[in-house]
Design a protein around this motif. Structure first.
Motif, PDB file in Angstrom:
ATOM      1  N   GLU A 143       0.833  -1.204   0.000  1.00 51.65           N
ATOM      2  CA  GLU A 143       0.000   0.000   0.000  1.00 51.65           C
ATOM      3  C   GLU A 143       0.865   1.250   0.000  1.00 51.65           C
ATOM      4  O   GLU A 143       1.911   1.308   0.658  1.00 51.65           O
ATOM      5  CB  GLU A 143      -0.895  -0.009   1.241  1.00 51.65           C
ATOM      6  N   LEU A 144       0.426   2.238  -0.754  1.00 49.56           N
ATOM      7  CA  LEU A 144       1.097   3.538  -0.765  1.00 49.56           C
ATOM      8  C   LEU A 144       0.684   4.313   0.478  1.00 49.56           C
ATOM      9  O   LEU A 144      -0.490   4.630   0.662  1.00 49.56           O
ATOM     10  CB  LEU A 144       0.684   4.302  -2.022  1.00 49.56           C
ATOM     11  N   THR A 444       0.744   5.496  -9.652  1.00 42.91           N
ATOM     12  CA  THR A 444       0.437   4.991  -8.315  1.00 42.91           C
ATOM     13  C   THR A 444       0.558   3.478  -8.265  1.00 42.91           C
ATOM     14  O   THR A 444       1.185   2.908  -7.350  1.00 42.91           O
ATOM     15  CB  THR A 444      -0.979   5.419  -7.895  1.00 42.91           C
ATOM     16  N   VAL A 447       4.243   2.392  -8.405  1.00 39.46           N
ATOM     17  CA  VAL A 447       4.944   2.587  -7.129  1.00 39.46           C
ATOM     18  C   VAL A 447       4.441   1.592  -6.087  1.00 39.46           C
ATOM     19  O   VAL A 447       5.224   1.029  -5.313  1.00 39.46           O
ATOM     20  CB  VAL A 447       4.772   4.047  -6.653  1.00 39.46           C
ATOM     21  N   GLU A 448       3.141   1.333  -6.080  1.00 36.89           N
ATOM     22  CA  GLU A 448       2.588   0.354  -5.144  1.00 36.89           C
ATOM     23  C   GLU A 448       3.107  -1.051  -5.410  1.00 36.89           C
ATOM     24  O   GLU A 448       3.181  -1.872  -4.492  1.00 36.89           O
ATOM     25  CB  GLU A 448       1.064   0.357  -5.233  1.00 36.89           C
ATOM     26  N   ALA A 451       5.816  -1.503  -3.054  1.00 31.00           N
ATOM     27  CA  ALA A 451       5.632  -0.987  -1.691  1.00 31.00           C
ATOM     28  C   ALA A 451       5.836  -2.046  -0.617  1.00 31.00           C
ATOM     29  O   ALA A 451       6.160  -1.722   0.528  1.00 31.00           O
ATOM     30  CB  ALA A 451       4.250  -0.351  -1.550  1.00 31.00           C
ATOM     31  N   ALA A 468       6.733   8.511  -4.179  1.00 27.52           N
ATOM     32  CA  ALA A 468       5.617   8.075  -3.338  1.00 27.52           C
ATOM     33  C   ALA A 468       4.994   9.261  -2.610  1.00 27.52           C
ATOM     34  O   ALA A 468       3.767   9.375  -2.502  1.00 27.52           O
ATOM     35  CB  ALA A 468       6.092   7.020  -2.339  1.00 27.52           C
ATOM     36  N   GLN A 472       1.105  10.991  -2.961  1.00 25.19           N
ATOM     37  CA  GLN A 472       0.193  11.124  -1.826  1.00 25.19           C
ATOM     38  C   GLN A 472      -0.153  12.583  -1.525  1.00 25.19           C
ATOM     39  O   GLN A 472      -1.189  12.857  -0.910  1.00 25.19           O
ATOM     40  CB  GLN A 472       0.823  10.475  -0.593  1.00 25.19           C
TER      41      GLN A 472
END
Length: 539
Positions: A143-144, A444, A447-448, A451, A468, A472
């Motif tokens: 999870e981000l 997103t 990047v996730e 994570a 990240a 956000q």
């Protein structure tokens, strides 16, 4: 094949299916030599090992020798390097790894030849194995969340060298993206590291940065000069100047721009690298004038030129330097004309170059989104992004480094973190520049997809935490004028470097900073904008 192969006595073959078919048909393992044009050790091994007649005869008789320029073939490099260059890797006809090593002298090389032959005779193809990084189909997803940035700040604090600057207690790398992350989170660490890099890795006579230092105190530098690393440091010093106003940082950025636009300029774009040579670089200025400068590899690599465009344009944005802008535009235009078509990026300007590698798609996209922010000229940015998303994105949201086929293990999935970070960072900018939220959604997910490993990441990948954080807490500074106005130039100089600057020629002449969909600062003149932004602790 690289230009130095002919100086050896080994009967090299090109990387490709034919070499592996030859190995399978002859019942011999392959000997893969991964070399780069900028490494003195590669040249020393060519002379002392591959140029030695008896060793060469042994190789030619007992193996299928294959030679690869690692700079020109990133897919092979990332799957088979032994951690440095030269890398000599012994493979089964299926491409699995039997053994390997970096630099070896004649005696050490004879020893590994005997060892591999014994292993091959005893076990055959079962002597090989698939490297660990190729055994998993996807990176560990998660999870981000804010903890990613918090963890990286903890890593900065825990690994910073208070005595000499930089991070770590052994070999010192300049870590340009880590410096940028620290500029807004641990500025003293960033500035002390910039000063160490400036003092110990900058060639004050010819210009350009050396690769890294082998000593904790930044002593004993490795003196190769690579375009991508120099481009990253140009940007880091430009950002350092933006935040601190330190003229020395500006001067260092400009001195490096001069090096790139002279020593590494091919006439069309930027050359890939200049070789290291301790005798030359340690000589006096007078002796340098009388000596031949180290070899420059004039290959134009798409990814490295994209990063050079990025670095030079941020330097222009903060300093107004016309030279940085002019050469950035020329390199950008050459790459877009000669190496980009329908969104597909060609790796370099050599014959039979690779197409659509993630490293190239990401590097070029980074340069194009910066060009859009600074000059209002995005070129084929959307086409490059769309092709990459369509062709390299996996169901997991992660991105492959290349096609799902290839000789050896090149068909196996590899999801490079560095290229993913570069791509995601550019997609964040592209989403703000185009107003297309789908680019942010793709970034997103990319990047996730890493994570789950965030708590194990160290400072060398601080760029991951940076993108990240951008995802956000998205911020953009929309300037309601075309690029190049006083208001737009002021916005470029004042915006946090993790904020996307969006020139809008159809706007109302007002610059507004958005956090999400909320306007948090605005101004119709440079003075009004400065007052609005400087009253905010985020600037």
């Amino acid at each position: 094949m690289d230009e130095f192969a002919a100086e050896t006595k080994v009967e090299w073959r090109e990387w490709g299916p034919e070499a592996f078919e030859r190995a399978a048909g002859s019942g011999k393992p392959l000997l893969l030599s991964l070399t780069v044009p900028w490494s003195p050790e590669c040249r020393a091994m060519d002379r002392g090992v591959f140029g030695e007649p008896r060793i060469a005869a042994n190789i030619n008789d007992g193996f299928v020798p294959v030679r690869v320029d690692a700079d020109r073939n990133p897919l092979v490099r990332e799957r088979y390097t032994m951690g440095g260059f030269p890398s000599t890797v012994f493979l089964t006809p299926e491409g699995e790894v039997i053994s390997g090593a970096t630099f070896l002298g004649p005696d050490g090389f004879r020893g590994i030849l005997d060892s591999v032959r014994e292993s091959w005779d005893a076990k055959g193809a079962t002597a090989g194995s698939v490297p660990r990084q190729l055994q998993d189909e996807a990176p560990p997803a998660g999870e981000l969340r804010p903890r990613i940035e918090e963890h990286m700040v903890e890593q900065l604090l825990g690994s910073f060298d208070e005595e000499f600057g930089g991070w770590g207690s052994d070999v010192k790398f300049p870590l340009a993206r880590t410096i940028e992350f620290a500029l807004v989170r641990a500025r003293d660490q960033a500035t002390r590291t910039l000063e160490a890099v400036q003092t110990h890795l900058l060639d004050t006579y010819d210009g350009g940065f050396y690769r890294y230092a082998t000593g904790r105190d930044w002593s004993n530098p490795r003196r190769e000069k690579l375009l991508d690393e120099n481009a990253a440091l140009v940007r880091a010093f430009a950002h350092g100047y933006r935040y601190t106003g330190t003229e020395a940082y500006r001067d260092t950025a400009m001195r490096t721009v001069e090096y790139l636009t002279t020593e590494l300029w091919t006439g069309d774009a930027f050359a890939g690298s200049q070789a290291g040579d301790d005798d030359y670089y340690q000589a006096s200025p007078t002796d340098r004038e009388d000596a031949d400068a180290p070899h420059v590899d004039t290959t134009v690599f798409a990814d490295r030129n994209g990063l050079a465009v990025d670095g030079l344009l941020w330097t222009h944005a903060y300093t107004g330097d016309a030279t940085a802008r002019r050469y950035a535009e020329r390199a950008r235009d050459y790459v877009c004309t000669e190496l980009v078509g329908d969104g597909v990026v060609i790796h370099d300007d050599a014959a039979d170059s690779h197409r659509g590698l993630l490293v190239d798609q990401a590097g070029v996209l980074q340069g194009l989104t910066t060009s859009w922010q600074v000059l209002g000229e995005g070129g084929p940015a959307e086409a490059v992004a769309d092709w990459t998303i369509e062709q390299r994105r996996q169901d997991s949201g992660a991105f492959r480094d290349g096609p799902a086929s290839g000789a050896g293990l090149c068909g196996r999935s590899l999801h490079p973190l560095d290229s993913t970070v570069e791509l995601a960072d550019a997609l964040v900018d592209l989403a703000a520049l185009t107003g297309e939220d789908r680019y942010r959604a793709v970034a997103t997910e990319a990047v996730e997809s890493f994570a789950g490993a965030a708590e194990r990441m160290g400072v060398e990948v601080a760029g991951y935490a940076s993108v990240a954080a951008r995802l956000q807490d998205p911020q953009r500074l929309v300037v309601g004028t075309e690029a190049g106005t006083d208001l737009h130039r002021a916005a470029l100089r004042m915006a946090d470097h993790e904020t996307t600057v969006v020139p809008d020629p159809d706007g109302d002449g007002v610059a507004r900073r958005f956090e999400g969909d909320t306007v948090t600062a605005e101004g119709a003149t440079p003075g009004e904008l400065e007052a609005a932004l400087t009253g905010d602790s985020k600037q």
